[in-house]
Scaffold this motif. Structure first.
Motif, PDB file in Angstrom:
ATOM      1  N   VAL A 216       6.986  -7.838  -1.598  1.00 42.51           N
ATOM      2  CA  VAL A 216       6.165  -8.489  -2.155  1.00 42.51           C
ATOM      3  C   VAL A 216       7.923  -8.296  -3.487  1.00 42.51           C
ATOM      4  CG1 VAL A 216       5.053  -6.416  -3.225  1.00 42.51           C
ATOM      5  CG2 VAL A 216       4.326  -9.447  -3.225  1.00 42.51           C
ATOM      6  N   CYS A 217       7.266  -9.807  -3.525  1.00 46.97           N
ATOM      7  CA  CYS A 217       8.770 -10.279  -4.787  1.00 46.97           C
ATOM      8  C   CYS A 217       7.944 -11.388  -6.147  1.00 46.97           C
ATOM      9  CB  CYS A 217       9.730 -11.460  -4.103  1.00 46.97           C
ATOM     10  SG  CYS A 217       9.660 -12.641  -4.237  1.00 46.97           S
ATOM     11  N   SER A 218       8.384 -10.829  -7.602  1.00 44.61           N
ATOM     12  CA  SER A 218       8.200 -12.003  -8.118  1.00 44.61           C
ATOM     13  C   SER A 218       9.008 -12.779  -8.712  1.00 44.61           C
ATOM     14  CB  SER A 218       8.401 -11.090  -9.808  1.00 44.61           C
ATOM     15  OG  SER A 218       9.356 -10.393  -9.707  1.00 44.61           O
ATOM     16  N   ALA A 219       8.355 -14.087  -8.425  1.00 43.40           N
ATOM     17  CA  ALA A 219       9.758 -15.192  -8.363  1.00 43.40           C
ATOM     18  C   ALA A 219       8.586 -16.076  -9.910  1.00 43.40           C
ATOM     19  CB  ALA A 219       8.574 -16.551  -7.351  1.00 43.40           C
ATOM     20  N   THR A 220       9.997 -15.861 -10.667  1.00 48.45           N
ATOM     21  CA  THR A 220      10.053 -15.229 -12.387  1.00 48.45           C
ATOM     22  C   THR A 220       9.232 -17.457 -12.493  1.00 48.45           C
ATOM     23  OG1 THR A 220      12.473 -15.414 -12.154  1.00 48.45           O
ATOM     24  CG2 THR A 220      11.387 -13.419 -12.880  1.00 48.45           C
ATOM     25  N   GLY A 221      10.782 -18.391 -11.701  1.00 47.25           N
ATOM     26  CA  GLY A 221      10.265 -19.819 -12.754  1.00 47.25           C
ATOM     27  C   GLY A 221       9.181 -20.297 -12.032  1.00 47.25           C
ATOM     28  N   LEU A 257       7.107  -5.704 -11.135  1.00 45.50           N
ATOM     29  CA  LEU A 257       6.292  -5.704 -10.066  1.00 45.50           C
ATOM     30  C   LEU A 257       5.696  -3.448 -10.594  1.00 45.50           C
ATOM     31  CD1 LEU A 257       6.287  -7.947  -7.143  1.00 45.50           C
ATOM     32  CD2 LEU A 257       4.677  -8.369  -9.679  1.00 45.50           C
ATOM     33  N   ALA A 258       4.524  -3.541  -9.782  1.00 46.62           N
ATOM     34  CA  ALA A 258       4.414  -2.609  -9.510  1.00 46.62           C
ATOM     35  C   ALA A 258       3.633  -2.200  -8.152  1.00 46.62           C
ATOM     36  CB  ALA A 258       3.858  -1.454 -10.388  1.00 46.62           C
ATOM     37  N   VAL A 259       3.314  -1.145  -7.727  1.00 52.88           N
ATOM     38  CA  VAL A 259       1.852  -0.940  -6.059  1.00 52.88           C
ATOM     39  C   VAL A 259       1.481   0.093  -6.181  1.00 52.88           C
ATOM     40  CG1 VAL A 259       2.315  -1.357  -4.010  1.00 52.88           C
ATOM     41  CG2 VAL A 259       3.680  -2.493  -4.897  1.00 52.88           C
ATOM     42  N   ALA A 260       0.425  -0.240  -6.554  1.00 55.16           N
ATOM     43  CA  ALA A 260      -0.893   1.195  -6.236  1.00 55.16           C
ATOM     44  C   ALA A 260      -2.145   0.325  -5.436  1.00 55.16           C
ATOM     45  CB  ALA A 260      -1.072   1.757  -7.731  1.00 55.16           C
ATOM     46  N   ASP A 261      -3.016   1.603  -5.352  1.00 56.75           N
ATOM     47  CA  ASP A 261      -4.010   1.476  -4.850  1.00 56.75           C
ATOM     48  C   ASP A 261      -5.039   1.928  -6.169  1.00 56.75           C
ATOM     49  OD1 ASP A 261      -6.198   1.101  -4.489  1.00 56.75           O
ATOM     50  OD2 ASP A 261      -6.929   2.958  -3.069  1.00 56.75           O
ATOM     51  N   ILE A 262      -5.483   0.831  -7.110  1.00 57.91           N
ATOM     52  CA  ILE A 262      -5.564   0.314  -8.938  1.00 57.91           C
ATOM     53  C   ILE A 262      -7.210   0.288  -8.414  1.00 57.91           C
ATOM     54  CG2 ILE A 262      -5.749  -1.558  -9.132  1.00 57.91           C
ATOM     55  CD1 ILE A 262      -3.760   0.603 -11.814  1.00 57.91           C
ATOM     56  N   ASP A 263      -7.752  -0.043  -8.278  1.00 63.25           N
ATOM     57  CA  ASP A 263      -9.411   0.526  -7.567  1.00 63.25           C
ATOM     58  C   ASP A 263      -9.547   0.933  -6.407  1.00 63.25           C
ATOM     59  OD1 ASP A 263      -8.554  -0.808  -5.757  1.00 63.25           O
ATOM     60  OD2 ASP A 263      -9.566  -2.681  -6.248  1.00 63.25           O
ATOM     61  N   ALA A 264      -9.321   1.814  -6.453  1.00 64.41           N
ATOM     62  CA  ALA A 264      -9.112   2.978  -5.632  1.00 64.41           C
ATOM     63  C   ALA A 264     -10.063   2.840  -3.527  1.00 64.41           C
ATOM     64  CB  ALA A 264     -10.086   4.468  -5.738  1.00 64.41           C
ATOM     65  N   ASP A 265      -9.904   1.759  -2.945  1.00 62.96           N
ATOM     66  CA  ASP A 265     -10.763   0.840  -2.186  1.00 62.96           C
ATOM     67  C   ASP A 265      -9.822   1.384  -0.892  1.00 62.96           C
ATOM     68  OD1 ASP A 265      -8.780  -0.987  -2.352  1.00 62.96           O
ATOM     69  OD2 ASP A 265      -9.733  -2.270  -3.127  1.00 62.96           O
ATOM     70  N   GLY A 266      -8.423   1.883  -1.173  1.00 64.34           N
ATOM     71  CA  GLY A 266      -7.729   2.701   0.209  1.00 64.34           C
ATOM     72  C   GLY A 266      -6.728   1.544   0.701  1.00 64.34           C
ATOM     73  N   ASP A 267      -6.266   0.143   0.191  1.00 64.00           N
ATOM     74  CA  ASP A 267      -5.817  -1.011   0.134  1.00 64.00           C
ATOM     75  C   ASP A 267      -4.461  -1.139  -1.647  1.00 64.00           C
ATOM     76  OD1 ASP A 267      -6.822  -2.785  -1.751  1.00 64.00           O
ATOM     77  OD2 ASP A 267      -7.348  -3.035  -0.001  1.00 64.00           O
ATOM     78  N   LEU A 268      -3.086  -1.240  -0.877  1.00 66.65           N
ATOM     79  CA  LEU A 268      -2.126  -1.758  -1.979  1.00 66.65           C
ATOM     80  C   LEU A 268      -2.640  -2.917  -2.736  1.00 66.65           C
ATOM     81  CD1 LEU A 268       1.243  -0.457   0.032  1.00 66.65           C
ATOM     82  CD2 LEU A 268      -0.489   0.787  -1.763  1.00 66.65           C
ATOM     83  N   VAL A 311       7.264  -2.991 -15.735  1.00 62.92           N
ATOM     84  CA  VAL A 311       5.195  -2.020 -15.361  1.00 62.92           C
ATOM     85  C   VAL A 311       5.699  -1.004 -14.669  1.00 62.92           C
ATOM     86  CG1 VAL A 311       4.619  -3.935 -13.454  1.00 62.92           C
ATOM     87  CG2 VAL A 311       3.173  -2.610 -14.804  1.00 62.92           C
ATOM     88  N   GLN A 312       5.201   0.121 -14.174  1.00 63.70           N
ATOM     89  CA  GLN A 312       4.933   1.250 -13.636  1.00 63.70           C
ATOM     90  C   GLN A 312       3.584   1.764 -13.407  1.00 63.70           C
ATOM     91  OE1 GLN A 312       6.018   2.791 -11.066  1.00 63.70           O
ATOM     92  NE2 GLN A 312       8.511   2.195 -11.785  1.00 63.70           N
ATOM     93  N   VAL A 313       3.753   2.699 -12.531  1.00 57.76           N
ATOM     94  CA  VAL A 313       2.311   3.273 -12.056  1.00 57.76           C
ATOM     95  C   VAL A 313       1.945   4.376 -11.694  1.00 57.76           C
ATOM     96  CG1 VAL A 313       0.652   0.955 -11.604  1.00 57.76           C
ATOM     97  CG2 VAL A 313       2.495   2.314 -10.315  1.00 57.76           C
TER      98      VAL A 313
END
Length: 758
Positions: A216-221, A257-268, A311-313
Motif C-alpha cells: 500500500v502506498c501514499s500518492a501525495t499529488g 503511512l502506518a499499518v495496524a488492526d486499529i479496531d481489533a476486527d482481525g484485519d489490517l 504516523v506510527q502505531v
C-alpha cells in the motif's frame, strides 16, 4: 514575493486550548525527549531499530539526505542508551531502508532507497559485527523514496519494492538469495490523475487475507491511498486507489503511512497523518472490510499545530490496542493518542509533546528492555535523534516548549507536502526558511511554482545568479522569463547516444538533446535514463501534425484552463459517448494538466472496439470504479503522435475511458500549449511575444469512436478472410473471437462474422 498565509492560527490556538483541557492519558506516559545529535550527518529521513551486531541490544540505523552521501549507526549499549554516531559512507543520499537478512547467511543486511535523481536500490551486506560492505546498486526509476524488503513471492528469499517519487511509479524486484535483485516490473501510480502522483511511502501486509504480502502506498499529488494486491507469485496488480475524506472545504494531503488492526476486527487497517492548512491536522484512517476494501474512512484530530507528516502505531500502554503516534513539522510536535479498539479504534485520550523542528520519521520498540515500548524519532531539520522513554503508569513532564520557527505559507496542502518532501536544508540552516533548491525535486524551470529553484541545475543556477529571488522566495513569472533567455544551450550536446541509457546527463545529438531536455528536463538534470532513451526514439524529430476532422464528428469544445470534463480528478463533468458517433477532443492545458473522462458504462453494448487518432503522445486508460474509490486501471495503452490505434473493451458498470498526454513510462505534465490567456495568470503587458505552439501543435486533438466489435478480429479495418482464419483458429475457446460473448467461439460467432463480411 508576497503570498497569503495559508494557515488559520486562530483556529489552531482554539484547538490548543481545547487540547489542554482534555484528560491526560493515565496509561501512556512518555518522558521528555533525550536528544542525540547526528553531526556531522545532515538531513536524517528514516530510522530502523534493529540489533545489527548480534549482542542482544538494539541499535539504530538511520538513512540521510546527507550532503556527502552518508548513513548513520547508533549502537545500543543497554538501558536505552546509545553510543555516538558512527558514519556509514555510501556516497549516495538515502531516503528509506529495511534491515533484513537479504542473502540468507543469518546476518542482517541493509536495503536502502537512493533518493538522488538517478534512483537505485543500494544493498549493504552485513558482516555480523555491525559493520557493512560497500554498497552494490540496482538501477531503478527517478528519485527513490519508500522501500520495503520482504518475501513477496513465497520462495524464502527477500524481494524488494520501491517507490520512484519523480517517476510516479512503484517498482519491484525478485531476490536471488545472494543480495542481488532481478527486475520484475513497475507500474505507474494513479496515472489517470492531473499530474505526477509523487508516491512517497510504501508499507506491506496481507490486506486481503489471502496469505501473501500486499503493498500500500501514499500518492501525495492526488492525495490517494493505493493498494497493490499480490497476485500470488510476487507480482502485483495495477493498484486500487481510495481518496481522502474532506475536512470542511479541504482535503488532507498525505505523506507517511502506518499499518495496524486499529479496531481489533482481525484485519489490517491503514493510517496516515493528514496535513491541512486551514484546520488542525488529522489522522486519516481507512478501515479494512476484511477483503482489502477501504471504503470506510475516518478522520480524527492529530496535531494542535504544525504541518502533519509522520504516523506510527504501537501498544504503548500494554492493553493490547494499537495506539497512535502522529508527528509534525514547523514546529515539531508528537501527538500520542490512546486507542480503545473495543470502541472501533476511538481515541480515548490525546496528549502532545514537543518534538524538535521537523519530525520526519519514528519507530516504536522496547529500546531499554524494560517490557514496554519506547519511541525513537529523527528530526530532519535539526539532524537529531529524539528518544522518548516509555514510563508506563508514571508521570512525566514535557520539558518546556521551543519557540515556533518562521513558517512558510502555501497555496494548498499538496504544495506543503511537496515542499516538505523535498526538504534538504544545509547544515545549520534555520528550519522553516525555504531552502535553495536546484535539481531533482524542484519544480519545472519553464513553469511558475510557489517554491524556490527549479529542476534543471545549470539553468536554475544561471537564473538565480541573474535574479536571486528565484532561489530565495519562489519561481515566479520573471524567473520563467529569465529561463527563456538564459537556458537554451545548457548541457547539449554531450557524450552518450540519445537512444541508449547512460549514467550522465544529456546526449550527443544536439537537436534531439535540446528537444528532450525541454520536454523531459530530468534528462539534462540527472542522467540519460531508459525513459529518456525511449522517448528520444519515439519523439525526436517529431513535428506538429493535423489529424483533420471527420465529417459530422461531435466536437467537444474545452477552452484551455477550463477543465470541463476531468471526471474524478477535478470534480469536472463527463461525456457519455454513443456509437456510431466520432468524437473530437482537445488535451491542451497548462498546470494542472488536462484529462478527458468518458463514461463507457453508458454504452448499450457488452463490448466495444475504441479507435483513436491523435496529434500528441496519447495515454489511453480504461479505469473502473467510483471517484471516492476504489479506482483501478484496467487497461493502459500509449499511442504515438500522428498515429492511430484501437483497443477492445468489455463494457461493465463504473467504467471510464480516460485520455491524457503521456506514455507507459511517464505521465507528461509540461509542454501543453494553450492559445488563450490564462485568466489566473494574465501576461504582464500587451507587448508580450506571440504564443508559440508546442512540439505537437497547438490543439493536442484526439479523435475516437466506440462501437461494438463486428468481426474485424485482426484490426485491419475490414471483415474478410483474415478474420475468418482468426475465428476458426480459436474455435471452441474463448477470447476476442467470441463475438457474442457467450464464453465459447462457435457457430453464432461465425454467423456474426459472415453477416458483416466486407
Amino acid at each position: 514575493m508576497a503570498r497569503k498565509l495559508g494557515r488559520s492560527w486562530g483556529v489552531l490556538a482554539t484547538v490548543a486550548v481545547l487540547a489542554a483541557t482534555q484528560p491526560s492519558s493515565a496509561g501512556i506516559t512518555l518522558a521528555s525527549a533525550v536528544t542525540v545529535p547526528l553531526a556531522p550527518l545532515t538531513n536524517p529521513t528514516h530510522v530502523v531499530v534493529q540489533d545489527i551486531d548480534g549482542n542482544g541490544v538494539v541499535d539504530l540505523v538511520i538513512t540521510c539526505r546527507d550532503a556527502e552521501g552518508r548513513m548513520g549507526i547508533l549502537r545500543g549499549i543497554g538501558g536505552g542508551v546509545f553510543g555516538p554516531v558512527e558514519v556509514l559512507p555510501i556516497e549516495m543520499q538515502t531516503d528509506w531502508c529495511d534491515v533484513v537478512d537479504g542473502d540468507g547467511d543469518g546476518i542482517v543486511d541493509i536495503h536502502a532507497s537512493v533518493r538522488t535523481g538517478w534512483g537505485r536500490v543500494a544493498f549493504l551486506k552485513g558482516r555480523g559485527d555491525g559493520t557493512f560492505d560497500p554498497p552494490t546498486t540496482t538501477t531503478a526509476g527517478r528519485s527513490g523514496a519508500g522501500l520495503v524488503a520482504r518475501d513477496f513471492s513465497g520462495d524464502g528469499r527477500v524481494d524488494v519494492a520501491m517507490l520512484n517519487y519523480t517517476s510516479g511509479s512503484l517498482q519491484w524486484w525478485h531476490g536471488t538469495g545472494t543480495g542481488a535483485l532481478i527486475d520484475r516490473a513497475s507500474v505507474l501510480v494513479t496515472p489517470w490523475t492531473v499530474g505526477v502522483s509523487y508516491p512517497f511511502h510504501v508499507a506491506s501486509g496481507d490486506f486481503d487475507g489471502d496469505g501473501d504480502v500486499d503493498l500500500v502506498c501514499s500518492a501525495t499529488g492526488p492525495t490517494r491511498l493505493v493498494l497493490y494486491r499480490n497476485q500470488g507469485n510476487g507480482n502485483f496488480d495495477s493498484g486500487e486507489a481510495w481518496d481522502v475524506p474532506a475536512v470542511g472545504k479541504e482535503r488532507p494531503a498525505l505523506a507517511n503511512l502506518a499499518v495496524a488492526d486499529i479496531d481489533a476486527d482481525g484485519d489490517l487497517d491503514i493510517l496516515a497523518n493528514g496535513l491541512l492548512l486551514m484546520s488542525p491536522s488529522v489522522t486519516v484512517i481507512w478501515k479494512n472490510d476484511g477483503l482489502g476494501g477501504f471504503a470506510v474512512r475516518e478522520t480524527r484530530p492529530a496535531n494542535v499545530e504544525g504541518y502533519a507528516w509522520t504516523v506510527q502505531v504501537g501498544d504503548l500502554d500494554g492493553d493490547g490496542d494499537a495506539d497512535v503516534l502522529a508527528g509534525s513539522a514547523l514546529p515539531g510536535r508528537l501527538t500520542i493518542a490512546e486507542v480503545d479498539a473495543q470502541q472501533g479504534g476511538a481515541y480515548v485520550a490525546v496528549t502532545t509533546k514537543s518534538a524538535g523542528t521537523f519530525l520526519r520519521d519514528m519507530a516504536v520498540a522496547d529500546i531499554d528492555q524494560d517490557g514496554d515500548r519506547d519511541v525513537v524519532a529523527v528530526d530532519i531539520a535539526a539532524a537529531n535523534v529524539l528518544i522518548y522513554r516509555n514510563q508506563m503508569g508514571g508521570v512525566a513532564g514535557d520539558g518546556g516548549e521551543e519557540g515556533s520557527p518562521a513558517t512558510p505559507s502555501f497555496g494548498s496542502a499538496q504544495a506543503a507536502v511537496s515542499w516538505l518532501a523535498a526538504w534538504e536544508g544545509a547544515q545549520g540552516s534555520v528550519a522553516g526558511e525555504p531552502p535553495i533548491v536546484c535539481g531533482t525535486g524542484a519544480g519545472l524551470c519553464e513553469e511558475v511554482h510557489e517554491t524556490p529553484g527549479c529542476v534543471r541545475t545549470l539553468c536554475c543556477e544561471a537564473v538565480c545568479a541573474f535574479n536571486p529571488l528565484c532561489c530565495e522566495v519562489s519561481w515566479d513569472q520573471p524567473c520563467v522569463e529569465a529561463e527563456e533567455e538564459l537556458c537554451d544551450n545548457f548541457n547539449c550536446p554531450s557524450a552518450g547516444s540519445c537512444t541508449e541509457f547512460h549514467p550522465t546527463l544529456a546526449c550527443d545529438d544536439e537537436a534531439c538533446c535540446l528537444f528532450l531536455c525541454d520536454f523531459d528536463p530530468f534528462c539534462c538534470s540527472s542522467i540519460w535514463d531508459a525513459v529518456c532513451a525511449r522517448e528520444a526514439t519515439m519523439y525526436c524529430g517529431a513535428s506538429a501534425c493535423d489529424i483533420g476532422s471527420v465529417a459530422g464528428a461531435i466536437q467537444l469544445p474545452e477552452p484551455c484552463y477550463s477543465h470541463l470534463d476531468d471526471g474524478c480528478n477535478l470534480a469536472g463533468g463527463e461525456i457519455h459517448p454513443l456509437c456510431p458517433a466520432v468524437y473530437e477532443s482537445t488535451l491542451a492545458s497548462d498546470v494542472p494538466r488536462d484529462t478527458d473522462w468518458f463514461n463507457l458504462s453508458a454504452l448499450p453494448h457488452s463490448s466495444v472496439r475504441i479507435s483513436f487518432a491523435t496529434e500528441c503522445p496519447l495515454m489511453v486508460q480504461v479505469v473502473q470504479g467510483v471517484c471516492s474509490g476504489p479506482l483501478r486501471v484496467r487497461q493502459l495503452t500509449e499511442v504515438p503522435p500522428c498515429a492511430s490505434a484501437s483497443i477492445d473493451v468489455s463494457v461493465e458498470p463504473n467504467l471510464w475511458l480516460v485520455l491524457g498526454v503521456g506514455n507507459r513510462e511517464r505521465v507528461i505534465r509540461g509542454e501543453f500549449p494553450c492559445d488563450l490567456t490564462d485568466p489566473n495568470d494574465p501576461p504582464p503587458g500587451p507587448d508580450d511575444p506571440p504564443f508559440v505552439p508546442g512540439y505537437f501543435g497547438l490543439n493536442y486533438r484526439v479523435e475516437f469512436s466506440a462501437c461494438p466489435r463486428t468481426g474485424d478480429l485482426n484490426g485491419d479495418g475490414v471483415v474478410s478472410g483474415g478474420d475468418l482464419t482468426v475465428l476458426l483458429g480459436a474455435w471452441g475457446s474463448s477470447g476476442s473471437a467470441d463475438l457474442n460473448e457467450d464464453g465459447v467461439v462457435g457457430g453464432s460467432d461465425l454467423t456474426i462474422l459472415l453477416s458483416n463480411w466486407g
